[in-house]
Design a protein around this motif. Structure first.
Motif, mmCIF file in Angstrom:
data_model
loop_
_atom_site.group_PDB
_atom_site.id
_atom_site.type_symbol
_atom_site.label_atom_id
_atom_site.label_comp_id
_atom_site.label_asym_id
_atom_site.label_seq_id
_atom_site.Cartn_x
_atom_site.Cartn_y
_atom_site.Cartn_z
ATOM 1 N N ILE A 373 0.816 -1.209 0.000
ATOM 2 C CA ILE A 373 0.000 0.000 0.000
ATOM 3 C C ILE A 373 0.851 1.262 0.000
ATOM 4 O O ILE A 373 0.560 2.225 -0.714
ATOM 5 N N GLY A 374 1.920 1.258 0.778
ATOM 6 C CA GLY A 374 2.693 2.486 0.962
ATOM 7 C C GLY A 374 3.999 2.558 0.210
ATOM 8 O O GLY A 374 4.731 3.546 0.329
ATOM 9 N N GLY A 375 4.323 1.522 -0.580
ATOM 10 C CA GLY A 375 5.554 1.547 -1.353
ATOM 11 C C GLY A 375 6.747 1.026 -0.574
ATOM 12 O O GLY A 375 6.664 0.715 0.625
ATOM 13 N N GLY A 376 7.876 0.950 -1.236
ATOM 14 C CA GLY A 376 9.076 0.339 -0.675
ATOM 15 C C GLY A 376 9.641 1.050 0.533
ATOM 16 O O GLY A 376 10.368 0.451 1.324
ATOM 17 N N GLU A 377 9.331 2.328 0.719
ATOM 18 C CA GLU A 377 9.880 3.072 1.839
ATOM 19 C C GLU A 377 8.930 3.135 3.024
ATOM 20 O O GLU A 377 9.213 3.815 4.022
ATOM 21 N N ALA A 378 7.788 2.468 2.945
ATOM 22 C CA ALA A 378 6.866 2.425 4.079
ATOM 23 C C ALA A 378 7.528 1.692 5.243
ATOM 24 O O ALA A 378 8.371 0.825 5.050
ATOM 25 N N LYS A 379 7.116 2.041 6.450
ATOM 26 C CA LYS A 379 7.696 1.425 7.642
ATOM 27 C C LYS A 379 6.704 0.462 8.278
ATOM 28 O O LYS A 379 5.496 0.568 8.066
ATOM 29 N N SER A 380 7.239 -0.456 9.085
ATOM 30 C CA SER A 380 6.402 -1.472 9.722
ATOM 31 C C SER A 380 6.808 -1.661 11.172
ATOM 32 O O SER A 380 7.993 -1.586 11.511
ATOM 33 N N ILE A 381 5.813 -1.911 12.013
ATOM 34 C CA ILE A 381 6.038 -2.159 13.436
ATOM 35 C C ILE A 381 5.273 -3.411 13.832
ATOM 36 O O ILE A 381 4.114 -3.576 13.437
ATOM 37 N N LEU A 382 5.910 -4.271 14.585
ATOM 38 C CA LEU A 382 5.241 -5.425 15.159
ATOM 39 C C LEU A 382 5.238 -5.269 16.676
ATOM 40 O O LEU A 382 6.294 -5.246 17.305
ATOM 41 N N VAL A 383 4.037 -5.147 17.253
ATOM 42 C CA VAL A 383 3.878 -5.076 18.699
ATOM 43 C C VAL A 383 3.481 -6.469 19.169
ATOM 44 O O VAL A 383 2.466 -7.015 18.730
ATOM 45 N N SER A 384 4.298 -7.049 20.068
ATOM 46 C CA SER A 384 4.105 -8.454 20.433
ATOM 47 C C SER A 384 4.246 -8.650 21.937
ATOM 48 O O SER A 384 4.529 -7.712 22.686
ATOM 49 N N CYS A 385 4.071 -9.897 22.360
ATOM 50 C CA CYS A 385 4.328 -10.285 23.749
ATOM 51 C C CYS A 385 5.583 -11.138 23.851
ATOM 52 O O CYS A 385 5.770 -11.870 24.830
ATOM 53 N N LEU A 386 6.436 -11.049 22.855
ATOM 54 C CA LEU A 386 7.692 -11.790 22.874
ATOM 55 C C LEU A 386 8.589 -11.266 23.992
ATOM 56 O O LEU A 386 8.772 -10.054 24.130
ATOM 57 N N SER A 387 9.129 -12.150 24.789
ATOM 58 C CA SER A 387 10.010 -11.721 25.877
ATOM 59 C C SER A 387 11.402 -12.335 25.762
ATOM 60 O O SER A 387 12.374 -11.737 26.228
ATOM 61 N N LYS A 388 11.530 -13.496 25.136
ATOM 62 C CA LYS A 388 12.822 -14.143 24.957
ATOM 63 C C LYS A 388 13.215 -14.111 23.484
ATOM 64 O O LYS A 388 12.391 -14.346 22.618
ATOM 65 N N GLY A 389 14.478 -13.805 23.223
ATOM 66 C CA GLY A 389 14.968 -13.779 21.849
ATOM 67 C C GLY A 389 14.549 -12.549 21.075
ATOM 68 O O GLY A 389 14.571 -12.546 19.843
ATOM 69 N N LEU A 390 14.194 -11.478 21.779
ATOM 70 C CA LEU A 390 13.712 -10.267 21.102
ATOM 71 C C LEU A 390 14.785 -9.638 20.227
ATOM 72 O O LEU A 390 14.555 -9.304 19.063
ATOM 73 N N LYS A 391 15.985 -9.464 20.784
ATOM 74 C CA LYS A 391 17.068 -8.821 20.041
ATOM 75 C C LYS A 391 17.457 -9.637 18.813
ATOM 76 O O LYS A 391 17.663 -9.075 17.720
ATOM 77 N N ALA A 392 17.543 -10.951 18.979
ATOM 78 C CA ALA A 392 17.921 -11.803 17.849
ATOM 79 C C ALA A 392 16.863 -11.762 16.753
ATOM 80 O O ALA A 392 17.189 -11.723 15.555
ATOM 81 N N THR A 393 15.606 -11.769 17.144
ATOM 82 C CA THR A 393 14.522 -11.719 16.161
ATOM 83 C C THR A 393 14.530 -10.395 15.419
ATOM 84 O O THR A 393 14.340 -10.346 14.199
ATOM 85 N N GLN A 394 14.763 -9.285 16.141
ATOM 86 C CA GLN A 394 14.867 -7.974 15.509
ATOM 87 C C GLN A 394 16.001 -7.961 14.489
ATOM 88 O O GLN A 394 15.837 -7.481 13.363
ATOM 89 N N GLN A 395 17.142 -8.503 14.856
ATOM 90 C CA GLN A 395 18.291 -8.529 13.949
ATOM 91 C C GLN A 395 18.010 -9.368 12.707
ATOM 92 O O GLN A 395 18.406 -8.999 11.596
#
Length: 429
Positions: A373-395
Motif C-alpha cells: 500500500i505504501g511503497g518500498g519506503e513504508a515502515k512497519s512495526i510489530l507489537v508483540s508479547c515476545l520476551s525471549k529472543g527479542l534482540k535476535a529476532t529484531q536482527q
C-alpha cells in the motif's frame, strides 16, 4: 527550479504513490499548469512486463478528487493525458511514442517539467534523454526532478542540482482511504462500534503494574485452548465449545485476579464470568467477540489508543482494523493499525504471541502488506508479547528486510505507555 511550466510529465510504475506526491505538489503551486502526462507501460507477459494504465487511471481519479476547486474546473488539465509506450524497456518504442504524442504539444507550449521517479529504469533513462535533448534542440523551458523517497526530498537535477523541498510530508498529504484506492484495493470491512475501552484500561493497569505475566502465566490465567471448538477454532458460541472444555469451564475453572479484572471490565453483555467468577454459559452471540478481544484484540486497541493520543494531535492519521482486498479478489489481508504522516505510511501489526518463529512470520507479513500500500519506503512495526529472543529476532528481521529503518519489533517489556511512545517515536523520526 522554476515552478512555472505548462506540462507535467510523470512516469507510471507499479507504485503510483510518488506520482501522486509530485503531481499534488505541483498542482497546488503551478498556476500555469495545463496538462499532466502519465506515461504508462502496456502489459506484456512475453517480457514479464506489468501494465500500469490502471494505476494511471486510479491516480487521475484521486488527483481530480483532491485538487482545489479552480483546478478541477480546468478542462485542459482533467482528464490527464495518458500515454502508453508499449515496451517499457525498448528505447525505440518509448522514443517513438513520446515524440508522436508528447513532444509536439510540449514544443507548442514551450515549457515542461519531468519527474522521473516512477516507471522502469529504461523509461526513466530514455524519457530523461528525450526531453532534455528537446530542451537544447527546440529551446524549450524545461526542468527535471526526482523524489528522494528515503529522505522525502524533492530534488531538481536539471539544469543544476538543488533541493526544492526538504520534507515533502509537510507539503503533501493523502488520506489512507485514497491511498488504498490509488493502488486499486478496497476496504472489505466496516468499523466496529463496540466500546471495550474499560477493558483496555484494565489491561493498561496490568501492564503498568507489571501484571501482564499473571494474565498469561499463572494459575487461573487466560488460556485460549479452553475456548476452542472441535475444529480447533475459537468457538462461535458456548454450545460450540469442546465438551470437555465446557465442563471444565463450568465446574472447575476460576479466573485469577488479573484475568478477572479485565473480563469484569467488559460491557455487561460480553462478560465471560459473573461476579462470583463462575463461567457465564448464557452469554450467547456475544461470546466470540469477548473471546477474540481477550485473546489478542485488546493489544490492538491498547496500542491504537496510545498512538492516537500521542501522534493524532500532530496531524498523523491513525486508523485501526482495515481488511483490504483487490477488487475481484476472494482473499483479503488485514492491517491492525495504520499511521499516515503526510504520505508516509507506517503499518502496525499486533500479536500476543510469545514464540519467536510466529513473531518473525508476523514481522515479514506486516512488512509485505505495508509495502503493498505504501511503497518500498513504508515502515512497519510489530507489537508483540515476545520476551525471549527479542534482540535476535529484531536482527533477523533487519537482515532479511533491508535494514533497521524498515521494521521495528516491540516485545512484552516494551508495552508500558511511556516506553512504547518513545520507542515508536524514535523509529518514526
Amino acid at each position: 527550479m522554476s515552478l512555472h511550466f505548462k506540462h507535467l510529465v510523470l512516469l507510471m510504475g507499479t507504485n503510483p504513490l510518488p506520482n501522486y506526491v509530485v503531481a499534488k505538489y505541483f498542482i497546488d503551486r503551478t498556476p500555469e499548469l495545463e496538462k499532466i502526462w502519465l506515461v504508462c507501460s502496456r502489459e506484456n507477459q512475453a517480457v514479464k512486463q506489468t501494465g500500469t494504465m490502471e494505476y494511471a487511471k486510479n491516480l487521475e481519479k484521486i488527483l481530480e478528487k483532491v485538487a482545489p476547486e479552480h483546478v478541477r474546473k480546468n478542462d485542459s488539465l482533467f482528464p490527464c493525458q495518458k500515454l502508453e509506450v508499449g515496451d517499457a524497456s525498448n528505447a525505440d518504442s518509448i522514443e517513438r511514442k513520446m515524440r508522436e504524442q508528447l513532444l509536439n504539444q510540449i514544443r507548442d507550449s514551450g515549457s515542461f517539467h519531468l519527474n522521473y521517479t516512477g516507471g522502469t529504469k529504461s523509461m526513466s533513462a530514455h524519457a530523461y534523454r528525450i526531453l532534455t535533448d528537446a530542451m537544447n534542440k527546440y529551446g524549450l523551458d524545461g526542468s527535471v526532478s526526482y523524489l528522494d523517497a528515503r529522505n522525502f526530498r524533492l530534488v531538481s537535477d536539471c539544469p543544476k542540482y538543488e533541493e526544492v523541498e526538504k520534507d515533502m510530508r509537510t507539503k503533501v498529504g493523502i488520506a489512507f482511504a485514497d491511498l488504498v484506492d490509488l493502488h486499486g484495493f478496497e476496504r472489505a470491512n466496516k468499523d466496529d462500534d463496540i466500546d471495550f475501552s474499560g477493558a483496555v484500561e484494565a489491561f493498561s493497569r496490568l501492564i503498568e503494574n507489571d501484571g501482564l505475566d499473571l494474565f498469561y502465566d499463572a494459575d487461573g490465567c487466560w488460556n485460549r485452548e479452553l475456548f476452542l471448538d472441535g475444529k480447533g477454532n475459537l468457538a462461535e458460541k458456548t454450545d460450540k465449545l469442546k465438551e470437555e472444555n465446557k465442563k471444565y469451564l463450568e465446574e472447575q475453572f476460576v479466573p485469577n485476579d488479573a484475568l478477572f479484572s479485565v473480563a469484569s471490565a467488559l460491557p455487561a453483555e460480553y462478560r465471560l464470568f459473573g461476579a462470583d467468577r463462575k463461567f457465564n454459559r448464557d452469554i450467547g452471540k456475544k461470546f466470540k467477540k469477548a473471546v477474540k478481544f481477550l485473546d489478542g484484540m485488546w493489544l490492538e486497541d491498547y496500542a491504537a489508543g496510545i498512538f492516537d493520543k500521542e501522534f493524532g494531535g500532530q496531524g498523523v492519521e491513525i486508523l485501526q482494523n482495515w481488511e483490504i482486498r483487490k477488487k475481484g479478489w476472494k482473499t483479503k489481508f488485514e492491517l491492525d493499525i495504520l499511521l499516515v504522516n503526510g504520505y508516509e505510511l507506517t503499518g502496525v501489526s499486533c500479536t500476543t504471541a510469545s514464540i519467536k518463529h510466529i513473531c518473525k512470520g508476523k514481522g515479514f507479513e506486516i512488512l509485505h502488506r505495508t509495502r503493498q500500500i505504501g511503497g518500498g519506503e513504508a515502515k512497519s512495526i510489530l507489537v508483540s508479547c515476545l520476551s525471549k529472543g527479542l534482540k535476535a529476532t529484531q536482527q533477523e528481521l533487519e537482515q532479511d528486510t533491508g535494514g533497521k529503518e524498515n521494521i521495528l519489533l516491540i516485545g512484552r517489556n516494551g508495552l508500558k505507555k511511556d516506553k512504547l511512545i518513545k520507542t515508536v517515536n524514535d523509529f518514526l523520526q
